[in-house]
Design a protein around this motif. Structure first.
Motif, short mmCIF file in Angstrom:
data_model
loop_
_atom_site.label_atom_id
_atom_site.label_comp_id
_atom_site.label_asym_id
_atom_site.label_seq_id
_atom_site.Cartn_x
_atom_site.Cartn_y
_atom_site.Cartn_z
N GLU A 1 0.84 -1.21 0.00
CA GLU A 1 0.00 0.00 0.00
C GLU A 1 0.87 1.25 0.00
O GLU A 1 0.58 2.23 -0.70
CB GLU A 1 -0.92 -0.02 1.23
CG GLU A 1 -1.97 1.07 1.24
CD GLU A 1 -2.89 0.98 2.45
OE1 GLU A 1 -3.64 1.94 2.68
OE2 GLU A 1 -2.83 -0.05 3.17
N GLN A 2 1.94 1.22 0.78
CA GLN A 2 2.86 2.37 0.83
C GLN A 2 3.54 2.57 -0.52
O GLN A 2 3.66 3.71 -0.99
CB GLN A 2 3.90 2.15 1.92
CG GLN A 2 4.90 3.30 2.04
CD GLN A 2 5.93 3.07 3.13
OE1 GLN A 2 5.69 2.29 4.05
NE2 GLN A 2 7.07 3.73 3.04
N ALA A 3 3.97 1.47 -1.13
CA ALA A 3 4.63 1.58 -2.43
C ALA A 3 3.69 2.18 -3.47
O ALA A 3 4.09 3.02 -4.29
CB ALA A 3 5.11 0.20 -2.88
N LYS A 4 2.42 1.76 -3.45
CA LYS A 4 1.45 2.30 -4.39
C LYS A 4 1.19 3.78 -4.13
O LYS A 4 1.12 4.59 -5.06
CB LYS A 4 0.14 1.52 -4.29
CG LYS A 4 -0.92 1.99 -5.28
CD LYS A 4 -2.20 1.19 -5.14
CE LYS A 4 -3.23 1.62 -6.19
NZ LYS A 4 -3.52 3.08 -6.14
N ALA A 5 1.04 4.13 -2.83
CA ALA A 5 0.79 5.53 -2.50
C ALA A 5 1.97 6.40 -2.91
O ALA A 5 1.78 7.52 -3.43
CB ALA A 5 0.53 5.67 -1.01
N ARG B 1 -2.93 20.13 -4.69
CA ARG B 1 -3.82 19.64 -3.64
C ARG B 1 -3.84 18.11 -3.61
O ARG B 1 -3.83 17.48 -2.55
CB ARG B 1 -5.24 20.19 -3.85
CG ARG B 1 -5.37 21.68 -3.61
CD ARG B 1 -6.82 22.11 -3.56
NE ARG B 1 -7.49 21.88 -4.84
CZ ARG B 1 -7.52 22.74 -5.85
NH1 ARG B 1 -6.90 23.93 -5.74
NH2 ARG B 1 -8.16 22.47 -6.97
N ARG B 2 -3.85 17.52 -4.80
CA ARG B 2 -3.84 16.06 -4.89
C ARG B 2 -2.56 15.47 -4.31
O ARG B 2 -2.59 14.47 -3.59
CB ARG B 2 -3.97 15.66 -6.38
CG ARG B 2 -3.88 14.17 -6.66
CD ARG B 2 -4.97 13.39 -5.97
NE ARG B 2 -4.91 11.98 -6.33
CZ ARG B 2 -5.51 11.01 -5.65
NH1 ARG B 2 -6.22 11.32 -4.56
NH2 ARG B 2 -5.43 9.77 -6.06
N GLN B 3 -1.44 16.14 -4.62
CA GLN B 3 -0.16 15.66 -4.08
C GLN B 3 -0.15 15.76 -2.55
O GLN B 3 0.33 14.84 -1.87
CB GLN B 3 0.99 16.48 -4.66
CG GLN B 3 2.36 16.04 -4.15
CD GLN B 3 3.49 16.81 -4.80
OE1 GLN B 3 3.34 17.31 -5.93
NE2 GLN B 3 4.61 16.92 -4.10
N ASP B 4 -0.71 16.83 -2.04
CA ASP B 4 -0.75 17.00 -0.58
C ASP B 4 -1.60 15.90 0.07
O ASP B 4 -1.22 15.32 1.09
CB ASP B 4 -1.32 18.38 -0.25
CG ASP B 4 -1.29 18.65 1.25
OD1 ASP B 4 -0.18 18.70 1.81
OD2 ASP B 4 -2.38 18.77 1.85
N ASP B 5 -2.74 15.60 -0.57
CA ASP B 5 -3.61 14.54 -0.04
C ASP B 5 -2.90 13.17 -0.08
O ASP B 5 -2.97 12.38 0.88
CB ASP B 5 -4.90 14.46 -0.85
CG ASP B 5 -5.81 15.67 -0.63
OD1 ASP B 5 -5.61 16.36 0.40
OD2 ASP B 5 -6.70 15.90 -1.47
N LEU B 6 -2.24 12.91 -1.20
CA LEU B 6 -1.55 11.63 -1.34
C LEU B 6 -0.38 11.50 -0.36
O LEU B 6 -0.12 10.41 0.17
CB LEU B 6 -1.05 11.46 -2.78
CG LEU B 6 -2.14 11.20 -3.83
CD1 LEU B 6 -1.53 11.20 -5.23
CD2 LEU B 6 -2.84 9.87 -3.57
N GLU B 7 0.32 12.60 -0.12
CA GLU B 7 1.43 12.56 0.83
C GLU B 7 0.93 12.30 2.25
O GLU B 7 1.59 11.64 3.05
CB GLU B 7 2.23 13.86 0.75
CG GLU B 7 3.07 13.96 -0.51
CD GLU B 7 3.78 15.31 -0.64
OE1 GLU B 7 3.36 16.25 0.08
OE2 GLU B 7 4.71 15.40 -1.44
N THR B 8 -0.27 12.81 2.54
CA THR B 8 -0.89 12.53 3.84
C THR B 8 -1.20 11.04 3.96
O THR B 8 -0.98 10.42 5.02
CB THR B 8 -2.19 13.35 4.01
OG1 THR B 8 -1.88 14.74 3.95
CG2 THR B 8 -2.85 13.03 5.34
N VAL B 9 -1.70 10.48 2.85
CA VAL B 9 -1.98 9.04 2.83
C VAL B 9 -0.68 8.25 3.04
O VAL B 9 -0.64 7.27 3.79
CB VAL B 9 -2.63 8.64 1.49
CG1 VAL B 9 -2.71 7.11 1.38
CG2 VAL B 9 -4.02 9.24 1.38
N VAL B 10 0.38 8.67 2.36
CA VAL B 10 1.67 7.99 2.50
C VAL B 10 2.13 8.00 3.95
O VAL B 10 2.58 6.98 4.48
CB VAL B 10 2.74 8.64 1.60
CG1 VAL B 10 4.13 8.10 1.94
CG2 VAL B 10 2.43 8.37 0.13
#
Length: 247
Positions: free
Chosen positions: A64-68, A109-118
């Motif tokens: 999951e981390q690798a995908k994120a 904004r998308r990058q910020d959201d994805l980095e939060t997920v990571v």
């Protein structure tokens, strides 16, 4: 049945050896290590199951981390290309320029959201790895304890086996001198009477059933010939007379 007093006394020796063999069999079956190992095996099964679950979670969160992280990288590269186009000055149409700027902002904004997920996945991955390490250490410790208990149990069983072998040889030697019919009766009674087929008469008390003979029974035993095989009227075991019988 007739048997010399010596043979009857010898039967008590056989009985004593049989009692010891019974004790050793009970000891073999009830070694404390047996219960400890069973309990430990149950604990090991449980901890190993937890370890499998922890490893599975660690593996899942790693993917999951690798995908994120791959999603973040993809968005970052796309934003970089858009920014490069914007900075190149090649986009002059106001509408296209507005759209490009809007997309760059959306990608940010998308990058910020994805980095939060990571970050969230990384935290779960670290927790899963820590749990895996903890459970691995627990399994290792429990396996070491199991090996130690197994070694102690096997050593105890070996000691019991050695003693049993010696006693069986000794019994065989003594029993060889006991008349066959007397030994047959003894073995039959021993099977029927919980392991005790012959008992000493001590101070007018049968050591098989622990009951004292009444005066009539005492007189009957006293009157019996020395080579007469007498039986306890209460428990029916062979009653062996000795100088301490109190007759």
């Amino acid at each position: 049945m007739k048997a010399s007093p010596v043979d009857q006394i010898r039967l008590l020796d056989v009985q004593a050896l049989d009692v010891r063999l019974t004790q050793l069999a009970h000891q073999r079956k009830n070694l404390p290590e047996h219960a400890e190992i069973r309990a430990l095996e149950g604990e090991l099964t449980q901890v190993r199951s937890l370890l499998v679950a922890a490893r599975t979670e660690s593996s899942d969160t790693a993917r999951e981390q690798a995908k994120a992280e791959a999603d973040v990288d993809q968005v970052r590269k796309r934003a970089a290309r858009d920014q490069e186009r914007l900075d190149s000055g090649l986009v002059t149409n106001p509408k296209d320029l507005s759209n490009l700027q809007s997309e760059i902002a959306s990608l940010a904004r998308r990058q910020d959201d994805l980095e939060t997920v990571v970050l969230e996945v990384m935290e779960r991955q670290e927790a899963a790895e820590a749990r895996t390490a903890e459970l691995t250490a627990s399994v290792t410790a429990l396996e070491a304890k199991e090996a130690e208990l197994t070694g102690r149990r096997d050593a105890s069983l070996a000691g019991i086996g050695t003693e049993e072998e010696g006693i069986r040889k000794q019994r065989e030697q003594i029993a060889a001198d006991v008349p066959a019919d007397l030994l047959k009766l003894y073995d039959k009674l021993r099977e029927q009477q919980g392991g005790i087929g012959a008992a000493r008469l001590y101070q007018r008390r049968c050591e098989g059933c622990r009951l004292e003979l009444n005066i009539t029974e005492v007189n009957e035993v006293r009157a019996a010939a020395a080579d007469e095989v007498v039986r306890c009227e209460n428990c029916r075991r062979i009653l062996v007379r000795t100088p301490e019988s109190g007759l």
